[in-house]
Design a protein around this motif. Sequence first.
Motif, PDB file in Angstrom:
ATOM      1  N   GLY A  61       0.794  -1.220   0.000  1.00  0.00           N
ATOM      2  CA  GLY A  61       0.000   0.000   0.000  1.00  0.00           C
ATOM      3  C   GLY A  61       0.830   1.276   0.000  1.00  0.00           C
ATOM      4  N   GLN A  62       2.138   1.170   0.210  1.00  0.00           N
ATOM      5  CA  GLN A  62       2.994   2.353   0.214  1.00  0.00           C
ATOM      6  C   GLN A  62       3.201   2.858  -1.207  1.00  0.00           C
ATOM      7  N   LYS A  63       3.159   4.177  -1.381  1.00  0.00           N
ATOM      8  CA  LYS A  63       3.288   4.771  -2.705  1.00  0.00           C
ATOM      9  C   LYS A  63       4.739   4.668  -3.172  1.00  0.00           C
ATOM     10  N   PRO A  64       4.967   4.225  -4.402  1.00  0.00           N
ATOM     11  CA  PRO A  64       6.348   4.134  -4.894  1.00  0.00           C
ATOM     12  C   PRO A  64       6.916   5.505  -5.208  1.00  0.00           C
ATOM     13  N   PRO A  65       8.223   5.599  -5.339  1.00  0.00           N
ATOM     14  CA  PRO A  65       8.806   6.858  -5.804  1.00  0.00           C
ATOM     15  C   PRO A  65       8.334   7.149  -7.231  1.00  0.00           C
ATOM     16  N   GLN A  66       8.515   8.401  -7.650  1.00  0.00           N
ATOM     17  CA  GLN A  66       8.265   8.743  -9.045  1.00  0.00           C
ATOM     18  C   GLN A  66       9.592   8.674  -9.792  1.00  0.00           C
ATOM     19  N   PHE A  67       9.672   7.740 -10.737  1.00  0.00           N
ATOM     20  CA  PHE A  67      10.855   7.632 -11.576  1.00  0.00           C
ATOM     21  C   PHE A  67      10.631   8.385 -12.879  1.00  0.00           C
ATOM     22  N   VAL A  68      11.652   9.088 -13.324  1.00  0.00           N
ATOM     23  CA  VAL A  68      11.644   9.711 -14.641  1.00  0.00           C
ATOM     24  C   VAL A  68      12.853   9.157 -15.379  1.00  0.00           C
ATOM     25  N   ILE A  69      12.619   8.556 -16.545  1.00  0.00           N
ATOM     26  CA  ILE A  69      13.691   7.942 -17.314  1.00  0.00           C
ATOM     27  C   ILE A  69      13.894   8.745 -18.595  1.00  0.00           C
ATOM     28  N   PHE A  70      14.976   9.507 -18.626  1.00  0.00           N
ATOM     29  CA  PHE A  70      15.348  10.251 -19.827  1.00  0.00           C
ATOM     30  C   PHE A  70      16.186   9.329 -20.718  1.00  0.00           C
ATOM     31  N   GLU A 296       7.695  28.592 -29.816  1.00  0.00           N
ATOM     32  CA  GLU A 296       6.367  28.030 -29.553  1.00  0.00           C
ATOM     33  C   GLU A 296       6.444  26.532 -29.291  1.00  0.00           C
ATOM     34  N   VAL A 297       7.233  25.823 -30.096  1.00  0.00           N
ATOM     35  CA  VAL A 297       7.337  24.375 -29.926  1.00  0.00           C
ATOM     36  C   VAL A 297       7.995  24.042 -28.590  1.00  0.00           C
ATOM     37  N   ARG A 298       9.029  24.782 -28.216  1.00  0.00           N
ATOM     38  CA  ARG A 298       9.681  24.531 -26.922  1.00  0.00           C
ATOM     39  C   ARG A 298       8.682  24.659 -25.775  1.00  0.00           C
ATOM     40  N   ALA A 299       7.834  25.666 -25.839  1.00  0.00           N
ATOM     41  CA  ALA A 299       6.827  25.854 -24.786  1.00  0.00           C
ATOM     42  C   ALA A 299       5.858  24.683 -24.748  1.00  0.00           C
ATOM     43  N   LYS A 300       5.487  24.173 -25.921  1.00  0.00           N
ATOM     44  CA  LYS A 300       4.554  23.044 -25.982  1.00  0.00           C
ATOM     45  C   LYS A 300       5.194  21.760 -25.455  1.00  0.00           C
ATOM     46  N   VAL A 301       6.472  21.578 -25.764  1.00  0.00           N
ATOM     47  CA  VAL A 301       7.183  20.399 -25.250  1.00  0.00           C
ATOM     48  C   VAL A 301       7.233  20.446 -23.727  1.00  0.00           C
ATOM     49  N   ARG A 302       7.583  21.594 -23.193  1.00  0.00           N
ATOM     50  CA  ARG A 302       7.660  21.711 -21.739  1.00  0.00           C
ATOM     51  C   ARG A 302       6.289  21.539 -21.097  1.00  0.00           C
ATOM     52  N   GLU A 303       5.263  22.099 -21.718  1.00  0.00           N
ATOM     53  CA  GLU A 303       3.902  21.923 -21.195  1.00  0.00           C
ATOM     54  C   GLU A 303       3.530  20.445 -21.155  1.00  0.00           C
ATOM     55  N   THR A 304       3.931  19.710 -22.177  1.00  0.00           N
ATOM     56  CA  THR A 304       3.637  18.282 -22.239  1.00  0.00           C
ATOM     57  C   THR A 304       4.312  17.531 -21.106  1.00  0.00           C
ATOM     58  N   ASP A 340      15.867  21.715 -19.571  1.00  0.00           N
ATOM     59  CA  ASP A 340      15.282  22.536 -18.505  1.00  0.00           C
ATOM     60  C   ASP A 340      14.368  21.703 -17.610  1.00  0.00           C
ATOM     61  N   PHE A 341      13.603  20.806 -18.224  1.00  0.00           N
ATOM     62  CA  PHE A 341      12.731  19.919 -17.451  1.00  0.00           C
ATOM     63  C   PHE A 341      13.572  19.023 -16.541  1.00  0.00           C
ATOM     64  N   MET A 342      14.675  18.501 -17.054  1.00  0.00           N
ATOM     65  CA  MET A 342      15.556  17.664 -16.242  1.00  0.00           C
ATOM     66  C   MET A 342      16.078  18.435 -15.033  1.00  0.00           C
TER      67      MET A 342
END
Length: 387
Positions: A61-70, A296-304, A340-342
Motif C-alpha cells: 500500500g505504500q506509494k512508490p517513488p516517481q521515476f523519470v527515465i530520460f 512556440e514548440v519549446r513551450a509546448k514540449v515543456r507543457e507536455t 530545462d525539465f531535467m
Amino acid sequence: MLTAEKPPEATSSASPENTQAIVNVGAFLETMQLTEVKEADKRGPIEPAETNIPMEKLKKGQKPPQFVIFSFDGGAGHTNWQRFLDAAEVHDARFTTFLTGLYLLGDRAEEKAVYDGPGHAPGVASIGYGGPRPQILTQVDDLNEAYSRGHEIGTHYNGHFCAGHEPSGDDWTTADWDSELEQFFAMMRGWKQMNGYPDDVDDLRVPPEAVRGGRTPCLEGQWDELVPAWKAHGLTYDSSIPSPSPGISWPERKDGIWEFAMPFAYSPAFGMTTVMDYNFWVSYNGGVSQPETAPEVRAKVRETYDYLFEQTYDGNRAPLLVAGHFNRWNGDSFNPPTADFMKEVCGEPDTYCATYQDVIAWMELQDPAVLEEILAQPPVADQRPSR
C-alpha cells in the motif's frame, strides 16, 4: 507514428591517415579474441557511479517513488552530450543513451564497408556514420565521461533501416537481429581496429556487458523474432514496443524481458501522441522544419512534460519515459526544454531521474505481491480530460 533519426551533421574536416589496416566486422569476429582486445585497454573498464535510487522495499500500500527515465536515441553530438551531462549534475540525475554502433566508425568508403546490415550491401545504412577521426574520438570521450557518472549506455543497433528502406526491422528475423547485435558489440570492442586507429588512441572504456537493453530504430521489430536475439546477447529490457493501450503505465515483464513500452498518451499541447520528440514534431506540423516556430514548440514540449509528470506523480507513479534524440530539429526545438525539465523535475520530492537498469533493480527488489500491485495500476493520461 514511427520515430526517425537523421544522420550527424556533415563536416568538411578531413580524416587523418590511419596507421593500421582497417578490419571489417566479420574479420574481427573471426580473428580477434576479446582477451586480445583487452590487452590494449590498459586502464580497464570504468567503474560507474553508484545508483541514485534508494534501494528500499516498500510496504504493501505504500506509494512508490516517481521515476523519470530520460533516454536519447543515437548518442552522437558533443554539444548535446555536454548539455545533458551539465543538466544532470544539478540534481544527480541519470539518463540513458541508446548508442548507434555506426557512430563508432568513420565515414570513408573503406570504413563504412566494415558494416554489413542484414539484407543490405556492405556499407549501406539509412543513417550517417561517425565522421572523421577527431569526431569519433570526441564521441568516445563523451561515452566514457557519461558512463563514469552513472549514466547508462544501451543499444540503438546500427543501420537504422526503417519502413521505406526494406528489409527493415519489421522484416528482420531472429538471425538478422543476431547479426545486428553481434556487429554492434563487435564495434564496441573493436572500433579502433575497424577504423585502423593506432593502439595508443584512448579506449572506449564502457564494457559491452554493461549494455542490457535498447530501442530499435523507428520502434520496428517483431516481438517473437527479437526476444531470442535479446536473450542470446544478454539483454534484459527493451523500450521499443508501442504501448498496446493508451496512457502511461508501469512496465511489463514478458518472456523474461522487461518491456518499457513507448506510451501513446494525451498532451495538452499535441493531443494524443507517442511520447517522443520526433512525434511531437509530427503532431505539431507534420515534421516540417520551421525554425521560426522554435519558441512556440519549446513551450509546448515543456507543457507536455509538466502535464505528464503531474499525471503520473499524482496518479499511478509509473515511470515517466522522456524519450528523444540528440538533434537540433526545427531550430533546436526539443532538447532545450528537455534539459530545462531535467534540471527542475529531478529535484522534486520523492522523484528520481534514473536509468532503466536501476529502475529494474528497484522493481526486482520489491516483494512479489507488492510489485504485482504496483504494476497492475491503471494507466494515466490515457485520454483528453473531460470538461
